[in-house]
Write an enzyme that holds these catalytic residues in place. Structure first.
Site, PDB file in Angstrom:
ATOM      1  N   THR A  14       0.807  -1.248   0.096  1.00 24.64           N
ATOM      2  CA  THR A  14      -0.191   0.101   0.009  1.00 24.64           C
ATOM      3  C   THR A  14       0.953   1.231   0.085  1.00 24.64           C
ATOM      4  OG1 THR A  14      -1.619  -1.227   1.226  1.00 24.64           O
ATOM      5  CG2 THR A  14      -1.985   1.218   1.115  1.00 24.64           C
ATOM      6  N   ARG A  30     -12.987   4.261  11.076  1.00 26.33           N
ATOM      7  CA  ARG A  30     -12.732   3.026  11.941  1.00 26.33           C
ATOM      8  C   ARG A  30     -10.959   3.200  12.239  1.00 26.33           C
ATOM      9  NH1 ARG A  30     -12.166  -2.393   8.555  1.00 26.33           N
ATOM     10  NH2 ARG A  30     -11.065  -1.718   6.794  1.00 26.33           N
ATOM     11  N   ASP A  34     -11.706   3.016   3.711  1.00 23.50           N
ATOM     12  CA  ASP A  34     -10.654   3.676   4.287  1.00 23.50           C
ATOM     13  C   ASP A  34     -10.054   4.621   3.306  1.00 23.50           C
ATOM     14  OD1 ASP A  34     -11.000   1.752   6.217  1.00 23.50           O
ATOM     15  OD2 ASP A  34      -9.432   0.473   5.756  1.00 23.50           O
ATOM     16  N   GLN A  74     -10.571   1.903  -3.002  1.00 28.88           N
ATOM     17  CA  GLN A  74      -9.885   1.565  -1.521  1.00 28.88           C
ATOM     18  C   GLN A  74      -8.525   2.486  -1.370  1.00 28.88           C
ATOM     19  OE1 GLN A  74      -9.823  -2.489  -0.585  1.00 28.88           O
ATOM     20  NE2 GLN A  74      -8.573  -2.241   1.182  1.00 28.88           N
ATOM     21  N   ASP A  75      -8.402   3.068  -0.266  1.00 31.25           N
ATOM     22  CA  ASP A  75      -7.233   3.842   0.191  1.00 31.25           C
ATOM     23  C   ASP A  75      -6.952   4.864  -0.844  1.00 31.25           C
ATOM     24  OD1 ASP A  75      -7.250   1.864   2.082  1.00 31.25           O
ATOM     25  OD2 ASP A  75      -5.405   0.915   1.637  1.00 31.25           O
ATOM     26  N   GLN A 111      -6.063  -2.321  -2.033  1.00 28.64           N
ATOM     27  CA  GLN A 111      -5.438  -1.112  -1.628  1.00 28.64           C
ATOM     28  C   GLN A 111      -4.800  -0.469  -3.074  1.00 28.64           C
ATOM     29  OE1 GLN A 111      -4.844  -3.790  -0.392  1.00 28.64           O
ATOM     30  NE2 GLN A 111      -4.972  -3.546   1.925  1.00 28.64           N
ATOM     31  N   TRP A 146      -7.522   2.691  12.359  1.00 29.21           N
ATOM     32  CA  TRP A 146      -6.262   1.721  12.086  1.00 29.21           C
ATOM     33  C   TRP A 146      -5.140   1.850  13.182  1.00 29.21           C
ATOM     34  CZ3 TRP A 146      -2.558   3.368   7.963  1.00 29.21           C
ATOM     35  CH2 TRP A 146      -1.634   2.359   7.180  1.00 29.21           C
TER      36      TRP A 146
END
Length: 316
Positions: A90, A221, A164, A142-143, A120, A223
């Site tokens: 990532t 959330r 995320d 994502q990401d 990711q 991490w």
């Protein structure tokens, strides 16, 4: 401190044909602002700004027509720099990676074009202090936006994604930004590791929109166990779940995650139905978070107003 201007145009009418070539022309350890003016176009190549090149500005004309895009994912990275330089997984998959301090981007789109379901796939990673983004777009799933380290200011930006999609452990203030939740997931995954760290993400007067469905995404959330996120004066549409926040499957995170809301509104802002371990801030508690001093704390050496002198009001 004067500034120098370099131009990029795919048709050869500028100083360079690619953004990376222009970055290559910036001297190592430069101390004067270098403005790279990017002509309209879709630039399909990864962009890397190393730690040795500070004070770079990337300026487009309109973000919709000035696009920096690439398609790397955490499991598949193709890049002109090796993994020992950009990292792996990532961390290394950003379409654009900024490691030079005092970076500014204006009117630019940063995109990761990997399709939904690719895992990711970072559009931009920022591992640098004192970076500002004005009227930029960050596109992905994502990401999308990895605000990894340092202090960042984002104003009038558009950020989209699913899981995320704003994440990392920087100290960031996002003001007047549009956050778009494309499918089920979590807007933030902030990774503050201890109560001593001053990091966190502040969303100030932002707008959160969804795809028309209801109650399918969370505000964030943790991490890191002390993940810290504040939404203030922010409109939340019905895509936000009533519970609001997620503990990432660990009840112990509920003891130390710092998830706050302050005077938010819209169908997705249901403070009575939120998880019990997140809460609304009191007015005196909110003050520290909703001022520019959250990311620009030293009045003797300000970086937002003085160095960039760009549409910054005195207080947020």
């Amino acid at each position: 401190m004067g500034s120098r201007v370099l131009t990029v145009a795919q048709d050869g009418s500028g100083d360079f044909k690619t953004v990376q070539e222009a970055i290559g022309a910036v001297p190592l350890g430069n101390t004067c602002r270098t403005v790279i003016r990017v002509s309209p176009g879709v630039y399909k190549q990864p962009v890397y700004i190393p730690k040795t090149k500070n004070f770079i500005t990337l300026a487009g004309f309109r973000p919709e027509i000035t696009v920096l895009t690439w398609h790397n994912t955490a499991s598949s990275i193709s890049h002109h720099e090796g993994s020992r330089v950009i990292g792996t997984g990532t961390f290394g998959c950003g379409s654009s990676i900024v490691e030079g301090e005092d970076f500014i981007a204006e009117n630019i789109t940063f995109e990761n074009s990997a399709p939904k379901g690719s895992g990711q796939a970072v559009a931009l990673r920022v591992t640098a202090d004192r970076c500002a983004f004005y009227n930029c777009r960050f596109l992905g799933w994502q990401d999308t936006l990895y605000l990894h380290y340092g202090k960042q200011y984002l104003k009038d930006c558009y950020i989209e994604g699913s899981v995320d999609f704003i994440f990392g452990n920087s100290t960031a203030l996002l003001e007047h930004c549009h956050i778009h939740c494309k499918s089920a997931g979590f807007i933030t995954a902030q990774s503050r590791k201890s109560s001593q760290e001053t990091t966190g993400y502040i969303f100030l007067r932002c707008v959160i929109t969804g795809n028309g469905e209801t109650a399918y995404t969370c505000l964030g959330r943790p991490w890191g166990p002390f993940g810290r996120v504040v939404y203030a004066y922010t409109y939340m549409d019905a895509c936000i779940k009533h519970c609001g926040w997620d503990n990432w499957g660990k009840t112990e995170n509920e003891r130390c995650a710092c998830f706050y809301e302050y005077r938010c509104f819209g169908p997705g802002s249901c403070s009575s139905k939120r998880v019990t371990w997140a809460r609304d801030l009191l007015e005196e508690e909110a003050e520290q978070f909703i001022m520019h001093s959250f990311i620009d704390p030293d009045p003797e050496r300000p970086w937002l107003a003085q160095r960039m002198a760009l549409r910054i009001p005195y207080s947020a």
